[in-house]
Scaffold this motif. Structure first.
Motif, PDB file in Angstrom:
ATOM      1  N   ILE A 165      -1.360  -6.124   4.213  1.00  0.00           N
ATOM      2  CA  ILE A 165      -2.207  -6.237   3.014  1.00  0.00           C
ATOM      3  C   ILE A 165      -1.439  -7.096   2.019  1.00  0.00           C
ATOM      4  CG2 ILE A 165      -3.484  -4.980   1.237  1.00  0.00           C
ATOM      5  CD1 ILE A 165      -4.237  -4.113   4.091  1.00  0.00           C
ATOM      6  N   LEU A 166      -2.005  -8.176   1.730  1.00  0.00           N
ATOM      7  CA  LEU A 166      -1.339  -9.101   0.805  1.00  0.00           C
ATOM      8  C   LEU A 166      -1.706  -8.755  -0.651  1.00  0.00           C
ATOM      9  CD1 LEU A 166      -1.976 -12.371   2.814  1.00  0.00           C
ATOM     10  CD2 LEU A 166       0.165 -11.139   2.612  1.00  0.00           C
ATOM     11  N   ASP A 167      -0.698  -8.933  -1.501  1.00  0.00           N
ATOM     12  CA  ASP A 167      -0.922  -8.600  -2.923  1.00  0.00           C
ATOM     13  C   ASP A 167      -1.832  -9.607  -3.593  1.00  0.00           C
ATOM     14  OD1 ASP A 167      -0.502  -7.138  -5.328  1.00  0.00           O
ATOM     15  OD2 ASP A 167       0.952  -8.654  -5.974  1.00  0.00           O
ATOM     16  N   VAL A 168      -2.688  -9.111  -4.355  1.00  0.00           N
ATOM     17  CA  VAL A 168      -3.555  -9.942  -5.185  1.00  0.00           C
ATOM     18  C   VAL A 168      -3.275  -9.515  -6.651  1.00  0.00           C
ATOM     19  CG1 VAL A 168      -5.946 -10.314  -5.853  1.00  0.00           C
ATOM     20  CG2 VAL A 168      -5.319 -10.283  -3.463  1.00  0.00           C
ATOM     21  N   ASN A 169      -3.211 -10.476  -7.571  1.00  0.00           N
ATOM     22  CA  ASN A 169      -2.908 -10.130  -8.982  1.00  0.00           C
ATOM     23  C   ASN A 169      -4.102  -9.432  -9.640  1.00  0.00           C
ATOM     24  OD1 ASN A 169      -1.451  -9.932 -11.272  1.00  0.00           O
ATOM     25  ND2 ASN A 169      -1.891 -12.028 -12.003  1.00  0.00           N
ATOM     26  N   ASP A 170      -4.198  -8.255  -9.262  1.00  0.00           N
ATOM     27  CA  ASP A 170      -5.350  -7.498  -9.770  1.00  0.00           C
ATOM     28  C   ASP A 170      -4.990  -6.532 -10.882  1.00  0.00           C
ATOM     29  OD1 ASP A 170      -3.799  -5.883  -8.240  1.00  0.00           O
ATOM     30  OD2 ASP A 170      -5.475  -4.862  -7.263  1.00  0.00           O
ATOM     31  N   ASN A 171      -3.753  -6.497 -11.296  1.00  0.00           N
ATOM     32  CA  ASN A 171      -3.331  -5.596 -12.394  1.00  0.00           C
ATOM     33  C   ASN A 171      -2.749  -6.399 -13.555  1.00  0.00           C
ATOM     34  OD1 ASN A 171      -3.614  -2.718 -11.474  1.00  0.00           O
ATOM     35  ND2 ASN A 171      -2.589  -3.642  -9.728  1.00  0.00           N
ATOM     36  N   ILE A 223       3.216  -6.944  -7.570  1.00  0.00           N
ATOM     37  CA  ILE A 223       4.600  -7.265  -7.233  1.00  0.00           C
ATOM     38  C   ILE A 223       4.752  -8.769  -7.201  1.00  0.00           C
ATOM     39  CG2 ILE A 223       5.104  -5.176  -5.931  1.00  0.00           C
ATOM     40  CD1 ILE A 223       4.508  -6.905  -3.398  1.00  0.00           C
ATOM     41  N   GLY A 224       5.977  -9.106  -7.150  1.00  0.00           N
ATOM     42  CA  GLY A 224       6.264 -10.531  -7.030  1.00  0.00           C
ATOM     43  C   GLY A 224       5.872 -11.266  -8.264  1.00  0.00           C
ATOM     44  N   GLY A 267       2.130   1.388  -2.687  1.00  0.00           N
ATOM     45  CA  GLY A 267       2.968   1.518  -3.900  1.00  0.00           C
ATOM     46  C   GLY A 267       3.651   0.207  -4.173  1.00  0.00           C
ATOM     47  N   GLN A 268       4.942   0.302  -4.538  1.00  0.00           N
ATOM     48  CA  GLN A 268       5.648  -0.884  -4.956  1.00  0.00           C
ATOM     49  C   GLN A 268       6.392  -1.518  -3.794  1.00  0.00           C
ATOM     50  OE1 GLN A 268       5.760  -2.500  -8.139  1.00  0.00           O
ATOM     51  NE2 GLN A 268       3.878  -1.281  -8.145  1.00  0.00           N
ATOM     52  N   ARG A 269       6.057  -1.085  -2.558  1.00  0.00           N
ATOM     53  CA  ARG A 269       6.748  -1.735  -1.431  1.00  0.00           C
ATOM     54  C   ARG A 269       6.422  -3.211  -1.399  1.00  0.00           C
ATOM     55  NH1 ARG A 269       5.449   2.807   1.931  1.00  0.00           N
ATOM     56  NH2 ARG A 269       3.765   1.575   2.882  1.00  0.00           N
ATOM     57  N   ASN A 270       7.445  -3.920  -1.107  1.00  0.00           N
ATOM     58  CA  ASN A 270       7.235  -5.358  -1.131  1.00  0.00           C
ATOM     59  C   ASN A 270       6.260  -5.824  -0.026  1.00  0.00           C
ATOM     60  OD1 ASN A 270       8.700  -5.935  -3.325  1.00  0.00           O
ATOM     61  ND2 ASN A 270      10.559  -6.560  -2.239  1.00  0.00           N
ATOM     62  N   ILE A 271       6.426  -5.212   1.192  1.00  0.00           N
ATOM     63  CA  ILE A 271       5.548  -5.618   2.307  1.00  0.00           C
ATOM     64  C   ILE A 271       4.709  -4.413   2.672  1.00  0.00           C
ATOM     65  CG2 ILE A 271       5.450  -6.315   4.766  1.00  0.00           C
ATOM     66  CD1 ILE A 271       8.226  -7.722   4.051  1.00  0.00           C
ATOM     67  N   ARG A 329     -13.752  -1.609   5.887  1.00  0.00           N
ATOM     68  CA  ARG A 329     -14.687  -0.503   5.802  1.00  0.00           C
ATOM     69  C   ARG A 329     -14.695   0.072   4.354  1.00  0.00           C
ATOM     70  NH1 ARG A 329     -14.257   4.688   9.740  1.00  0.00           N
ATOM     71  NH2 ARG A 329     -16.181   5.755   9.010  1.00  0.00           N
ATOM     72  N   GLU A 330     -13.574   0.001   3.650  1.00  0.00           N
ATOM     73  CA  GLU A 330     -13.434   0.608   2.332  1.00  0.00           C
ATOM     74  C   GLU A 330     -12.528  -0.302   1.514  1.00  0.00           C
ATOM     75  OE1 GLU A 330     -12.444   4.947   2.410  1.00  0.00           O
ATOM     76  OE2 GLU A 330     -11.188   4.398   0.663  1.00  0.00           O
ATOM     77  N   ARG A 331     -12.651  -0.303   0.201  1.00  0.00           N
ATOM     78  CA  ARG A 331     -11.802  -1.167  -0.628  1.00  0.00           C
ATOM     79  C   ARG A 331     -10.353  -0.774  -0.424  1.00  0.00           C
ATOM     80  NH1 ARG A 331      -9.288  -1.904  -5.585  1.00  0.00           N
ATOM     81  NH2 ARG A 331      -9.180   0.371  -5.842  1.00  0.00           N
ATOM     82  N   ILE A 332      -9.569  -1.846  -0.186  1.00  0.00           N
ATOM     83  CA  ILE A 332      -8.160  -1.593   0.063  1.00  0.00           C
ATOM     84  C   ILE A 332      -7.381  -2.021  -1.185  1.00  0.00           C
ATOM     85  CG2 ILE A 332      -6.168  -2.132   1.560  1.00  0.00           C
ATOM     86  CD1 ILE A 332      -8.312  -3.001   3.672  1.00  0.00           C
ATOM     87  N   ASP A 333      -6.662  -1.028  -1.807  1.00  0.00           N
ATOM     88  CA  ASP A 333      -5.809  -1.369  -2.959  1.00  0.00           C
ATOM     89  C   ASP A 333      -4.395  -1.285  -2.456  1.00  0.00           C
ATOM     90  OD1 ASP A 333      -4.602  -1.831  -5.380  1.00  0.00           O
ATOM     91  OD2 ASP A 333      -5.172   0.102  -6.299  1.00  0.00           O
ATOM     92  N   ARG A 334      -3.772  -2.482  -2.473  1.00  0.00           N
ATOM     93  CA  ARG A 334      -2.432  -2.544  -1.896  1.00  0.00           C
ATOM     94  C   ARG A 334      -1.518  -1.568  -2.593  1.00  0.00           C
ATOM     95  NH1 ARG A 334       2.633  -4.504  -2.215  1.00  0.00           N
ATOM     96  NH2 ARG A 334       2.364  -4.588  -4.470  1.00  0.00           N
ATOM     97  N   GLU A 335      -1.679  -1.512  -3.932  1.00  0.00           N
ATOM     98  CA  GLU A 335      -0.770  -0.660  -4.696  1.00  0.00           C
ATOM     99  C   GLU A 335      -1.013   0.808  -4.372  1.00  0.00           C
ATOM    100  OE1 GLU A 335      -2.482  -3.251  -6.112  1.00  0.00           O
ATOM    101  OE2 GLU A 335      -0.727  -4.542  -6.151  1.00  0.00           O
TER     102      GLU A 335
END
Ligand SMILES: *[C@@H]1O[C@H](CO)[C@@H](O)[C@H](O)[C@H]1NC(C)=O
Length: 798
Positions: A123-129, A162-163, A97-101, A87-93
């Motif tokens: 929510i899986l991390d994507v290298n967006d930063n 992360i990661g 935050g910096q939680r691993n999962i 429904r809305e852009r999801i930013d994992r960070e």
């Protein structure tokens, strides 16, 4: 970016389904989805209807809903097909935050019957930063002395991913001086340090620009950079350096205070205070140098401070230093050599050994009088000089040694002509303009007895009236001596001799001190008419010098003898008898009276005068001849015996006289006798001694008379020039003199007089003037009367 994110999202979708297939098996159990972050709006997350095995139509009727706010924020369920979508852009960070999962949990609630299912979306991390540094520029200051191997920690970059999408490496742009060393901490952070590889030298390179790059491990890989700005901090490791090791300059010695000599310059390749220089004299610089020169600490200019003097020093060495302001300070030494150029500022200096030199006048030629020392403190031509004295002086300069001169005599000296010399001595140097020194050398010539006393006249005539009073001063001779003091102290003496067999000392004496001559006896002109003496004058020098002079003492006649009648001779107390013929006519010579006078001159000039006669008209007497002649023819009436008294007087003052009485007998018949007596001279029989005597006297008188007439004519000729003015005056002054000299223009003092008695020509002193007096009656007879004219003493006459 957005496209790549979408592609990444669809890739994850597949992965999520595969995962889901294994997990949604719960009634009242759990469903789990996994989606990458940053999916596009409406992206498929999961099919709830299918996974919960629900009939699609039931979804609405049973009022399916999601409980969690969080999930409701980001996702929605389509009740028509049961699909869960973004429904809305999801930013994992952002969500985790910096939680691993990162998971978003939710519950699905269904009514009729109430059923609750639990589920979660991972929510899986994507290298967006990309890794980022907080500051884009990192400034570092590194002292240039830091040793290689020292590390400088660098600020880490940040990457919210992360990661593998987190920062995995740092790199640095290549530099030979720096490298990068990284280290992973226990919690997985990478720390980077800048490592110094090689010694720095600010003076070679003062700054460095490096780029620090942080990279992550995502795909695609992302990175961030920061600029590292390294400033090499200066350390005072370089001393100042002067432009020249030795500065050379020159300066005229008369350079005034404040003259710029030169400018020294040093540089320091350090910077800041380490390169800020001041100039000072070093400890080696002498005190004199510091007095004479000043050094501007800021500019390095060297100025003249005190008076320079080439003669004091020909060059100066200034030890100077440049000091920087570092800590500790560094310094450099240099030397300034200043050559002083000589200026002709010194006149020659003249030193005369003795103030006043005294030398005797008989010093031989070449006698050293004084020493003169001349120096000139300048150098070169300025210090060379010439010395001179005027050429006309009897002195000469002689060089005895360098700078030493001797003043020596070059001509004979005579104190009597020049008793003292002031010799202008000049020393002149060869500078331009030339300087000179003048010194007067005073030389006093001391006296030597080299002049004998000298009498005022070459000879003297002293005229002394006879019958003088013995013991009176009759004259004074003077002699002067040109020498000095005792050498000129004159004393007088008479030279002894015999005069008429008597010693001279019985006649005259002399005052030895002043030359006054005294007569010691009374002179008799008739006995001694003149004599000659010698007066000697001595000076008191050692040895004494003397000279002598002839003094003629001339005795002047005084009328002290009466005339003596020689003829006609009469017996004592009776008259002489003469015979006259009656026939004798007018002018008949009756007789001639002969008289003599022992005196001379006027005192012996006799005049005849008839003082008494029987018949005054019959006879007259020749005033000067003494001839008695008839004045007229003899008359019968005349008495036959005539008595005449004849006065014979001399011309002295007062005159003396004698008389003779003559008786004349007039006879009628004595013609023969008269003839006889008329032929007396030619008749040898009757020639008597008396007659011869008369003839001789007559002849002499005639010759004298002739001479007198010639003389008179001569005087008259000369007189004619002045007589016109003076003729009317009763007496005309005239200088009397020698018959020859009278016509010459001789000076008055040289007038001479032939003195009748001496038969010599003698000098008449200057003061004695004589006049020729023309008596009224002598105008016709031209007879001369000489009488003193303004004569100072009565004893001088001519
Ligand atoms: C010389 O000295 C004597 C004695 O003192 C003096 O009477 C005389 O006048 C002097 N004569 C001269 C010329 O001064």
């Amino acid at each position: 970016m957005a496209d790549s994110a979408m592609n990444a999202a669809s890739a994850f979708k597949t992965c999520a389904f595969m995962f889901m297939v294994c997990t949604p098996d719960l009634i009242f159990g759990r469903i789990r989805y996994s989606i990458p972050e940053e999916l596009e709006l409406g992206a498929f997350v999961g099919n709830l209807a299918q996974d919960l095995r629900l009939n699609v139509p039931q979804l609405s009727s049973r009022k399916l809903r999601l409980t969690s706010d969080t999930v409701a924020q980001y996702m929605k369920v389509n009740l028509e097909n049961g699909i869960l979508s973004v429904r809305e852009r999801i930013d994992r960070e952002h969500v985790c935050g910096q939680r691993n999962i990162c998971t978003i949990s939710f519950e699905v609630i269904l009514e009729n019957p109430l059923e609750v299912y639990r589920g979660e979306v991972e929510i899986l991390d994507v290298n967006d930063n990309s890794p980022t540094f907080r500051d884009s520029t990192i400034a570092l200051q590194i002292a240039e002395t830091i040793a290689p191997g020292v590390g400088f920690p660098l600020e880490s970059a940040e990457d919210p991913d992360i990661g593998v999408n987190a920062i995995t490496a740092y790199t640095i742009s290549s530099s030979e001086y720096f490298s990068l060393k990284t280290q992973t901490t226990e919690d997985g952070f990478i720390i980077a340090k800048l490592l110094l590889e090689k010694p720095l030298d600010r003076e070679v390179q003062s700054s460095f620009q490096l780029v620090l790059t942080a990279t992550d491990g995502g795909t695609p890989q992302r990175s961030g950079t920061a600029q590292i700005h390294i400033t090499v901090v200066d350390i005072n490791d370089n001393p100042p350096v002067f432009d020249h090791e030795i500065y050379r300059g020159s300066l005229r010695e008369d350079a005034p205070r404040g003259t710029l000599v030169m400018k020294v310059k040093a540089t320091d390749i350090d910077e800041g205070m380490n390169a800020e220089l001041t100039y000072v004299f070093s400890k080696l610089a002498s005190a004199r140098v510091r007095e004479l020169f000043s050094l501007d600490p800021q500019t390095g200019e060297i100025w003249v401070e005190g008076p320079l003097d080439f003669e004091e020093a020909q060059d100066y060495s200034l030890n100077i230093q440049a000091v920087d302001q570092g800590l500790p300070a560094m310094l450099a030494d240099s030397k300034v050599l200043i050559k002083v150029i000589d200026v002709n500022d010194n006149a020659p200096e003249v030193k005369v050994t003795s103030g006043v030199s005294k030398i005797p006048e008989n010093s031989p030629l070449g006698t050293i009088i004084t020493l003169i020392n001349v120096i000139d403190r300048d150098s070169g031509a300025n210090g060379q000089f010439h010395c001179d004295i005027p050429k006309h002086l009897p002195f000469r300069l002689q060089i005895s040694s360098k700078n030493h001169y001797e003043l020596i005599t070059s001509e004979p000296l005579d104190r009597e002509s020049v008793p003292e010399y002031k010799i202008p001595f000049v020393a002149r140097d060869l500078g331009s303009p030339s300087l000179s020194t003048h010194e007067n050398i005073q030389i006093v010539i001391s006296d030597i007895n080299d002049n004998e006393p000298r009498f005022s006249e070459s000879s003297y005539n002293i005229y002394v009236m006879e019958n003088n009073t013995p013991g009176t001063s009759i004259f004074a001779v003077t002699a002067s001596d040109l020498d000095l003091d005792l050498n000129s102290h004159v004393s007088y003496a008479l030279q002894e001799k015999l005069i008429q067999n008597l010693p001279m000392s019985s006649y005259l004496s002399i005052n030895s001190m002043n030359g006054s001559i005294y007569a010691l006896r009374s002179f008799d002109y008739e006995e001694l008419k003149s004599f000659q003496i010698y007066v000697q004058a001595h000076d008191a020098g050692v040895p004494p010098l003397s000279s002598s002079v002839t003094v003629n003492v001339i005795i002047l006649d005084q009328n002290d003898n009466p005339p003596v009648i020689v003829s006609p001779s009469a017996q004592r107390g009776s008259a002489a008898i003469e015979v006259l013929p009656q026939s004798a006519g007018q002018g008949y010579l009756v007789t001639k009276i002969m008289a003599t006078d022992e005196d001379s001159g006027q005192n012996a000039r006799l005049l005849y005068q008839m003082v008494k006669s029987t018949e005054p008209s019959l006879f007259n007497v020749g005033q000067s001849t003494g001839e008695i002649r008839t004045a007229r023819n003899i008359l019968e009436s005349d008495p036959t015996t005539q008595t005449l008294v004849i006065l014979v007087k001399d011309n002295g003052q007062p005159s003396l006289s004698s008389t003779v009485t003559i008786q004349i007998r007039i006879m009628e018949n004595i013609t023969e006798r008269i003839t006889e007596s008329n032929n007396l001279v030619s008749s040898p029989e009757n020639f008597s001694d008396l007659n011869l005597y008369f003839i001789v006297i007559f002849a002499c008188t005639s010759i004298l008379f002739l001479v007198a007439i010639i003389l008179l004519i001569g005087i008259k000729c000369k007189q004619d020039r002045t007589i016109t003015q003076e003729y009317n005056s009763p007496s005309c002054c005239y200088k009397c003199g020698d018959s020859n000299d009278t016509f010459n223009h001789r000076p008055a003092m040289e007038e001479t007089l032939r003195y009748p008695g001496t038969g010599r020509i003698v000098r008449v002193p200057e003061v004695h003037h004589y006049s020729v007096s023309l008596s009224p009656e002598s105008a016709k007879s031209d007879f001369l009367f000489l009488k003193p004219c303004g004569a100072p003493t009565s004893r001088v006459q001519c």
